[in-house]
Write an enzyme that holds these catalytic residues in place. Structure first.
Site, mmCIF file in Angstrom:
data_model
loop_
_atom_site.group_PDB
_atom_site.id
_atom_site.type_symbol
_atom_site.label_atom_id
_atom_site.label_comp_id
_atom_site.label_asym_id
_atom_site.label_seq_id
_atom_site.Cartn_x
_atom_site.Cartn_y
_atom_site.Cartn_z
ATOM 1 N N GLU A 1 19.111 19.425 -40.095
ATOM 2 C CA GLU A 1 18.666 18.104 -39.619
ATOM 3 C C GLU A 1 18.480 17.240 -40.864
ATOM 4 O O GLU A 1 19.177 16.256 -41.067
ATOM 5 C CB GLU A 1 17.364 18.231 -38.810
ATOM 6 N N HIS B 1 11.438 18.995 -27.056
ATOM 7 C CA HIS B 1 10.082 19.480 -27.351
ATOM 8 C C HIS B 1 9.177 18.868 -26.299
ATOM 9 O O HIS B 1 9.050 17.633 -26.247
ATOM 10 C CB HIS B 1 9.657 19.049 -28.751
ATOM 11 N N ASP C 1 12.613 14.385 -28.810
ATOM 12 C CA ASP C 1 11.243 13.935 -28.507
ATOM 13 C C ASP C 1 11.336 12.542 -27.873
ATOM 14 O O ASP C 1 11.073 11.530 -28.540
ATOM 15 C CB ASP C 1 10.427 13.870 -29.809
#
Ligand code: ADE
Ligand code: ZN
Length: 334
Positions: free
Chosen positions: A197, A16, A276
């Site tokens: 997830e 991301h 991230d």
């Protein structure tokens, strides 16, 4: 091993771009754009990166993205990521971004896409990193909002190569977005989705059957359903696994408990990615090295993960072949 891991050619498929915003850049952009931050210093912000679960991370992550205001901000953030990626041996990236995080703040979709794309195009020319760009729908928002966001993307379609689904998984099943994903596929875009997830194997099944995804982002909770594991092994639908993310968000207690090696040995098309990196303590090579050490991965396992990342990408066969050959040459020379 560290040199081998860093040097092997690889693709990053689950990143991301807003999650690459390092604390120092948060502060620099806040100063430039006169944005007031809730933290007094870079260190205090970094200290706040202790998460209990996905939602506690997302709250801080969306707040951090508020410093991004201009096309140039998106450009600079993306360029900084690409320089890090090159250092880690990345030759191809497929980058996620969250358009709704920005359009809801009054920033135009075009400014976001054009800033990111300008950096990606320079990264290709100067750093030799090929790319795809994938906007994600925020699943905590409504299906109608996703549809409006899809329509905003259409005038920019030349710069967009697929669609994804992210944000708060629990209570927001893939089926909620059946219609917008059907439209994206009908318009010729490949699609992916975060599933498994924190959410159950059923969400992975919905992503496969209803959204008809080309890849599952994360997917590590597939193991709770042996028939699903068998299906993923047979169909070779890739999983974009993010080990350090899974530890920071408490999907697994310890890296030694991670199921990546079991899934790899079971024949699934597993890839390693950073998700991230500014929030989870490492870029792609850090992720590979951490699992290599915790799970005792061999040189052959690392080469397999690198080859999987190329095969799982949206590059066509003729683009994949020379990269796979480079991995083979690299692995046999080490
Ligand atoms: N957005 C950014 N990172 C994410 C993650 N790991 N899961 C869901 N949504 C995200
Ligand atoms: Zn993610």
């Amino acid at each position: 091993m560290e040199r081998f891991v860093r040097g092997i050619p690889k693709a990053e498929l689950h990143l991301h771009i807003e999650g690459s915003l390092e604390p120092a850049m948060v502060f620099a952009l806040a100063a430039k754009n006169a944005v007031r931050l809730a933290y007094p210093s870079i260190e205090a912000l970094r200290e706040a990166y202790r998460f209990e679960n996905l939602q506690s991370f997302l709250d801080i992550y969306y707040a951090g993205a508020d410093v991004l205001r201009t096309e140039d901000d998106f450009y600079l953030m993306t360029l900084a990521y690409l320089e890090r990626a090159q250092h880690d041996g990345v030759v191809h990236v497929e980058i996620f971004f969250d358009p709704q995080t920005h359009t809801l703040r009054g920033i135009s979709y075009a400014a976001v896409v054009q800033g990111i794309s300008r950096a990606l195009s320079q990264g290709q020319q100067r750093l030799g990193i090929s790319y795809r760009l994938i906007p994600c729908f925020l699943r905590h928002l409504s299906a109608e909002d996703a549809m409006r966001t899809f329509e905003q993307a259409l005038p920019l379609r030349k710069l967009i190569h697929g669609f994804g689904l992210d944000s708060s998984e629990s209570g927001n099943p893939p089926a909620k977005f059946a219609e917008v994903f059907a439209r994206a596929r009908a318009a010729g875009f490949p699609v992916v989705a975060h599933a498994g997830e924190e959410g159950p194997p059923e969400y992975i099944q919905q992503a496969l059957d209803i959204l008809q995804v080309a890849r599952i982002d994360h997917g590590v909770r597939c193991e709770a359903d042996p028939a699903l594991v068998e299906r993923l092994a047979r169909t070779q639908v890739p999983l974009t696994v993010c080990p350090l993310s899974n530890i920071k968000l408490k999907v697994f207690d310890r890296l030694e408990d991670h199921n990546l090696k079991r899934l790899l040995d079971r024949g699934l098309c597993v890839t390693v990615n950073s998700d991230d990196p500014a929030y989870f303590g490492g870029y792609i090579a850090d992720n590979l090295l951490a699992v290599q050490q915790a799970l005792h991965l061999s040189h052959a396992d690392i080469a397999q993960l690198a080859a999987n990342s190329i095969r799982a990408s949206f590059l066509d066969q003729s683009e994949q072949a020379p990269l796979l050959a480079r991995i083979d040459v690299y692995a046999s020379a080490h």
